[in-house]
Enzyme design. Structure first.
Site, PDB file in Angstrom:
ATOM      1  N   ASP A  65       0.749  -1.266   0.090  1.00  0.00           N
ATOM      2  CA  ASP A  65      -0.067   0.016  -0.115  1.00  0.00           C
ATOM      3  C   ASP A  65       0.900   1.294   0.022  1.00  0.00           C
ATOM      4  OD1 ASP A  65      -3.142   0.852   0.577  1.00  0.00           O
ATOM      5  OD2 ASP A  65      -1.675   2.095   2.005  1.00  0.00           O
ATOM      6  N   ASN A  73      -3.136  13.255  -2.550  1.00  0.00           N
ATOM      7  CA  ASN A  73      -4.421  13.732  -3.260  1.00  0.00           C
ATOM      8  C   ASN A  73      -5.069  15.032  -2.748  1.00  0.00           C
ATOM      9  OD1 ASN A  73      -4.738  12.036  -5.634  1.00  0.00           O
ATOM     10  ND2 ASN A  73      -5.737  10.403  -4.345  1.00  0.00           N
ATOM     11  N   HIS A  78      -5.630  15.012  -7.677  1.00  0.00           N
ATOM     12  CA  HIS A  78      -5.807  13.822  -8.122  1.00  0.00           C
ATOM     13  C   HIS A  78      -4.992  13.445  -9.380  1.00  0.00           C
ATOM     14  CE1 HIS A  78      -9.009  12.466  -5.640  1.00  0.00           C
ATOM     15  NE2 HIS A  78      -9.520  13.716  -5.509  1.00  0.00           N
ATOM     16  N   ASP A  82      -2.815  10.231  -9.553  1.00  0.00           N
ATOM     17  CA  ASP A  82      -2.577   9.524 -10.653  1.00  0.00           C
ATOM     18  C   ASP A  82      -1.325   9.175 -11.364  1.00  0.00           C
ATOM     19  OD1 ASP A  82      -5.360   9.119 -10.817  1.00  0.00           O
ATOM     20  OD2 ASP A  82      -5.600  10.593 -12.592  1.00  0.00           O
ATOM     21  N   GLU A 108      -4.874   2.654  -4.007  1.00  0.00           N
ATOM     22  CA  GLU A 108      -3.525   2.736  -4.161  1.00  0.00           C
ATOM     23  C   GLU A 108      -2.671   1.296  -3.474  1.00  0.00           C
ATOM     24  OE1 GLU A 108      -4.667   4.452   0.038  1.00  0.00           O
ATOM     25  OE2 GLU A 108      -5.375   4.294  -1.818  1.00  0.00           O
TER      26      GLU A 108
END
Length: 197
Positions: A65, A73, A78, A82, A108
């Site tokens: 993770d 974010n 965002h 990404d 994630e």
């Protein structure tokens, strides 16, 4: 004229059949792969690994993770989030073998299937992934460097031969959360409180 008509119709039908086959393969690819990173999605990952895991006596799963992803974010937006996911996917793929299977199974969260691998090999791969991530920050448009790290849990079928693939994945997942509780950016492969990499 009739023969020419039949010949032309045959060509059109053949072209339609080919196009339908290509479209079907493309749809199947999209159904099993994550559009952003190109890695297998959750469905594709578990479909592929459940098909091949009976062929291997030993396999290991690495669950990871990305650390503080929600904060990325929130602070950077965002689009940067990404970019972090795509960057992380590339770095993970650099650290694993060609026969290993990578899946993005959550926002994630990633899982790596290592065929023909015991726990020790899994720990080595997880440590390599950890190093690959932490040693290559994402460079933002303004030149700033954004560190990317992960917490990783490792579990092997050789530890619990009676466990199913889902149970091994759950064990790797629990160990990943243990790595997070211990401070993140580390590899956990045991269920006790021993200090690990």
């Amino acid at each position: 004229i009739f023969v020419l008509f039949l010949w032309g119709s045959h060509r059109v039908i053949c072209r339609l059949v080919r196009n339908m086959g290509s479209l079907q393969r493309e749809m199947q690819h999209h159904a099993l792969h994550d559009e952003l990173t190109g890695a297998l999605n959750r469905r594709g990952f578990f479909e592929k690994t459940s098909q091949i895991s009976p062929d291997y006596v030993d396999y290991t799963l690495v669950q990871l993770d990305l650390d503080h992803f929600k904060k990325v974010n929130d602070v950077y937006g965002h689009q940067v989030g990404d970019n972090v996911l795509m960057h992380a996917t590339q770095r993970i793929q650099r650290a694993i073998r060609s026969q290993d299977i990578l899946g993005r199974i959550g926002g994630e969260e990633f899982c790596i299937y290592l065929p023909n691998s015991d726990l020790k090999a899994g720990i080595m791969v997880a440590t390599r992934v950890k190093w690959e991530l932490e040693s290559s920050a994402l460079v933002l448009d303004d030149g700033r460097k954004l560190p990317v790290t992960a917490s990783l849990g490792v579990a092997s079928h050789s530890e619990y031969p009676e466990y199913t693939l889902d149970q091994i994945q759950s064990l790797a997942d629990m160990r990943m959360y243990t790595a997070k509780e211990r401070g993140r950016n580390q590899v956990c492969w045991q269920d006790d409180d021993a200090i690990q990499a």
